[in-house]
Design a protein around this motif. Structure first.
Motif, short mmCIF file in Angstrom:
data_model
loop_
_atom_site.label_atom_id
_atom_site.label_comp_id
_atom_site.label_asym_id
_atom_site.label_seq_id
_atom_site.Cartn_x
_atom_site.Cartn_y
_atom_site.Cartn_z
N ASN A 414 36.36 31.76 52.94
CA ASN A 414 37.35 32.70 52.13
C ASN A 414 36.60 34.17 52.11
OD1 ASN A 414 38.83 33.93 50.44
ND2 ASN A 414 39.28 32.27 49.06
N ALA A 415 37.26 34.91 52.85
CA ALA A 415 36.80 36.41 52.80
C ALA A 415 38.07 37.33 52.62
CB ALA A 415 36.13 36.74 54.14
N THR A 416 38.93 36.79 51.38
CA THR A 416 40.12 37.73 51.15
C THR A 416 39.80 38.70 50.29
OG1 THR A 416 40.35 35.88 49.33
CG2 THR A 416 41.64 35.59 51.53
N GLY A 417 38.67 38.82 49.83
CA GLY A 417 38.33 40.11 49.22
C GLY A 417 38.42 39.99 47.69
N PRO A 418 38.04 40.79 46.88
CA PRO A 418 37.72 40.71 45.43
C PRO A 418 39.25 40.44 44.89
CG PRO A 418 37.70 42.98 45.91
CD PRO A 418 37.47 42.23 47.18
N ALA A 419 39.16 39.75 43.87
CA ALA A 419 40.51 39.56 43.01
C ALA A 419 40.80 40.67 42.05
CB ALA A 419 40.16 38.28 41.80
N SER A 420 41.94 40.98 42.25
CA SER A 420 42.72 42.07 41.39
C SER A 420 43.09 41.74 40.15
CB SER A 420 44.01 42.67 42.19
OG SER A 420 44.78 43.55 41.47
N SER A 421 44.09 40.62 39.91
CA SER A 421 44.11 40.17 38.66
C SER A 421 43.46 39.38 37.97
CB SER A 421 45.70 39.43 38.64
OG SER A 421 45.68 38.11 39.57
N VAL A 422 43.45 39.36 36.78
CA VAL A 422 42.46 38.38 35.89
C VAL A 422 42.67 37.01 36.14
CG1 VAL A 422 41.79 37.85 33.52
CG2 VAL A 422 42.24 40.17 33.99
N LYS A 423 43.83 36.56 36.16
CA LYS A 423 44.05 35.29 36.37
C LYS A 423 43.35 34.84 37.60
CE LYS A 423 48.51 35.47 38.44
NZ LYS A 423 50.15 35.10 37.95
N MET A 424 43.22 35.56 38.58
CA MET A 424 42.95 35.18 39.82
C MET A 424 41.17 35.21 40.15
SD MET A 424 45.38 33.97 41.64
CE MET A 424 44.63 33.48 43.12
N MET A 425 40.50 35.79 39.06
CA MET A 425 39.19 36.24 39.12
C MET A 425 38.61 34.66 38.75
SD MET A 425 38.87 39.63 36.92
CE MET A 425 39.85 40.94 37.51
N LYS A 426 37.65 34.50 39.71
CA LYS A 426 36.80 33.11 39.63
C LYS A 426 35.70 33.56 38.76
CE LYS A 426 34.96 29.54 42.82
NZ LYS A 426 34.83 29.14 44.22
N SER A 427 35.69 33.55 37.69
CA SER A 427 34.74 34.05 36.33
C SER A 427 35.16 33.30 35.12
CB SER A 427 34.81 35.45 36.13
OG SER A 427 33.79 35.64 35.42
N GLU A 428 34.25 32.27 34.69
CA GLU A 428 34.27 31.77 33.63
C GLU A 428 34.50 32.65 32.44
OE1 GLU A 428 32.67 27.82 31.10
OE2 GLU A 428 31.58 28.54 32.92
N LEU A 429 33.46 33.93 32.47
CA LEU A 429 33.53 34.62 31.42
C LEU A 429 34.80 35.35 31.33
CD1 LEU A 429 32.05 36.40 29.38
CD2 LEU A 429 31.45 37.95 31.35
N MET A 430 35.34 35.90 32.45
CA MET A 430 36.71 36.65 32.36
C MET A 430 37.81 35.70 31.71
SD MET A 430 36.00 39.66 33.10
CE MET A 430 37.53 40.55 33.30
N GLN A 431 37.92 34.55 32.28
CA GLN A 431 38.91 33.86 31.89
C GLN A 431 38.99 33.25 30.17
OE1 GLN A 431 41.27 32.98 33.96
NE2 GLN A 431 40.19 34.20 35.66
N ASN A 432 37.41 33.14 29.76
CA ASN A 432 37.38 32.93 28.38
C ASN A 432 37.90 34.23 27.54
OD1 ASN A 432 36.70 30.17 28.34
ND2 ASN A 432 34.40 30.75 28.79
N LEU A 433 37.50 35.26 28.28
CA LEU A 433 37.61 36.54 27.39
C LEU A 433 39.22 36.65 27.30
CD1 LEU A 433 34.96 39.00 29.07
CD2 LEU A 433 35.28 38.63 26.53
N ALA A 434 40.15 36.34 28.35
CA ALA A 434 41.45 36.49 28.40
C ALA A 434 41.98 35.30 27.34
CB ALA A 434 42.08 36.31 29.79
N LYS A 435 41.48 34.15 27.38
CA LYS A 435 41.94 33.20 26.29
C LYS A 435 41.44 33.50 25.09
CE LYS A 435 41.28 29.34 29.62
NZ LYS A 435 40.31 28.36 30.21
N GLY A 436 40.48 33.95 24.63
CA GLY A 436 40.11 34.32 23.45
C GLY A 436 40.90 35.64 22.98
N GLY A 437 41.56 36.49 23.58
CA GLY A 437 42.40 37.70 23.42
C GLY A 437 41.39 38.71 23.30
N LEU A 438 40.09 38.76 23.86
CA LEU A 438 39.21 39.98 23.77
C LEU A 438 39.78 41.03 24.83
CD1 LEU A 438 37.65 37.92 21.94
CD2 LEU A 438 35.62 39.36 22.60
N ILE A 439 40.34 40.63 25.94
CA ILE A 439 40.67 41.49 26.79
C ILE A 439 42.51 41.06 27.23
CG2 ILE A 439 38.60 41.69 28.08
CD1 ILE A 439 39.68 39.63 30.17
#
Length: 506
Positions: A414-439
């Motif tokens: 998979n060399a499709t490049g970086p994720a643009s939208s938050v929901k497509m970011m393969k990052s537990e931190l970013m997903q948790n920040l979104a769920k917690g309403g901090l971003i």
């Protein structure tokens, strides 16, 4: 007296630049012993993340050295460093545009980042500033009454007064159903899993055809792979080629002045169509003739033929469609800010792919190597990728393209490049920040921020002690994958953050 703590999540280029600038400005203000700085980095070495921790010689920066300096207001610092360390860099520099504008390997740039960080980290300690690196993965952040609590791997926690998100370029999570499948590689970096698990004579499928895909191609080429390589992507577009002597154009039509005239005369922001018409005027003025705009369409044309043409254009200094975006690099982000959100979405839909391949070109040396792969029939590019699934019966990945054509591949990168939208970011931190309403996700990509101070915004609230920089701000800021731009934003961020702690020094 307890120290005010600033914590930076991420020890890549943005994190290092922020650390250095914060230390320098605090030291100059003689407030460095009232503040502590913590960097949280999951890799063993600061500065050696996914992009710059590579050992592959074909992984080359796609920006010339004189724009890659890590220090605020000194974009040429890296090219100066190259000249100073000429005796030790050997074949790590590709002289594509002259010594100061050379392209280098990513691993050499990683060495530069690591060296700059270590120097200023030791200097900060010598100046009796409290600084530390915590080697852990940041998983979650919770808001405290004053400050934040960061949940780390290993069931550890760390609290801070000011928090800066600099997590680097987020890997895309666009094929989560393939993640645990054997012979699927979720990213071209690091290259070691690919080299360890794919036989040298195997056929390989690469998802994507952008700069990330070029990195995957170079990994295979550098290591003597002989099997067939196929790049599958929705548009089939490869990056254009960086000219040997790229011209900076003084734009006369597509300028901030012209866009501001629209604002004051029409009492509204410019539209994408107005900007594109100005671009067409600019391009035809530069070319000295009318351009057949239908002929400039690249989708549907064979990638190998386009690349051969692009190489010849690059050897002759580039054309309007490459040189104008390059020349707009200092103004394009401001222009982007002046588009309404609906217009940003239109731009991404109508022009985004063309902007990406023309603004972020591949170095000539890599273009010629990719051309060799085409010439030997080892490489092909297949457009209109629709779906990728794993078929247990066929023991392989089924890739469906236009008109339902299916191909079965055993190995997929998979060399499709970086994720643009938050929901497509393969990052537990970013997903948790979104769920917690901090971003709060921005519709055009990334998260909502104040583009002047880089403070994080959720709803109508601006967090006074929470900042973000880099690719996670891609929707509101256009050039977030350019080091020089991020360093410029870090300068603004640092001044604002420090003023929050010590006020505005005279």
């Amino acid at each position: 007296m307890s120290l005010t703590n600033i914590t930076i999540i991420g020890g890549g280029a943005c994190g290092i630049s922020a650390f250095i600038e914060l230390f320098l400005q605090l030291r100059i203000a003689k407030s460095h012993q009232k503040v502590s700085i913590t960097i949280i980095e999951e890799n063993k070495e600061v500065g050696k993340g996914l992009a710059f921790g590579t050992n592959q010689p074909g992984h080359i920066l796609n920006t010339q050295a004189d724009l890659m300096g890590i220090h605020f207001a000194e974009p040429q610092h890296f090219s100066d460093w190259l000249i100073e360390h000429d005796a030790r860099i050997g074949n790590e520099v590709v002289d594509n545009q002259g010594e100061n504008k050379a392209f280098t390997t990513r691993r050499l740039y990683g060495d530069y980042l690591k060296e700059q960080f270590e120097h200023y980290f030791e200097l900060a300690k010598k100046e009796r500033m409290a600084v530390e690196v915590i080697r852990a993965t940041a998983i979650k952040v919770t808001k405290l009454k004053s400050g934040f609590n960061i949940h780390l791997s290993g069931n550890r926690k760390h609290s801070c007064d000011f928090l800066l998100l600099a997590p680097g370029t987020p890997v895309a999570n666009n094929y989560p159903h393939l993640d645990k499948k054997k012979n699927y590689f979720g990213s071209p970096w690091p290259s070691s899993p690919i080299l360890d698990k794919i036989p040298k004579n195997a056929d390989v499928a690469i998802l994507g055809s952008s700069l990330s895909a070029v990195d995957a191609l170079m990994t295979l080429a550098d290591n003597g792979y002989t099997g067939k390589i196929t790049c599958y992507s929705p548009d089939g577009l490869m990056p254009r080629v960086q000219p040997e002597e790229q011209e900076m154009i003084e734009c006369k039509f597509l300028t901030l002045k012209k866009l501001h005239e629209i604002q004051r005369n029409e009492l509204r922001n410019p539209t994408v169509m107005e900007i594109f018409r100005l671009f067409m005027q600019e391009a035809e003025a530069y070319a000295g003739e009318k351009i057949d705009w239908d002929e400039t369409k690249r989708t549907g044309k064979p990638a190998d033929q386009l690349l051969k043409t692009d190489i010849e254009i690059a050897k002759n200094g580039g054309d309007a469609l490459v040189n104008i975006p390059y020349s707009l690099r200092y103004a394009s982000s401001e222009m982007w800010k002046w588009l309404d959100e609906s217009e940003k979405l239109k731009f991404k839909k109508w022009l985004g792919a063309y902007w990406a391949v023309s603004r972020h070109c591949m170095p000539l040396v890599n273009a010629e190597r990719v051309n060799d792969l085409f010439d030997t029939k080892q490489l092909r590019v297949v457009p209109e990728l629709k779906e990728v699934v794993y078929d247990e019966k066929k023991k392989g990945f089924v890739l469906t393209c236009d008109e339902g054509r299916e191909t079965v591949e055993k190995y997929v990168i998979n060399a499709t490049g970086p994720a643009s939208s938050v929901k497509m970011m393969k990052s537990e931190l970013m997903q948790n920040l979104a769920k917690g309403g901090l971003i709060e996700p921005e519709d055009a990509g990334g998260i909502k921020i104040n583009t002047e101070t880089m403070q994080v915004i959720t709803g109508q609230k601006t967090y006074p002690n929470f900042y973000a920089v880099g690719h996670i701000t891609n929707g509101l800021l256009l050039d977030v994958n350019a080091v020089w731009f991020n360093v410029k934003m870090i300068g603004n961020l640092s001044r604002h953050l420090i003023s929050q702690i010590i006020g505005n020094p005279s």
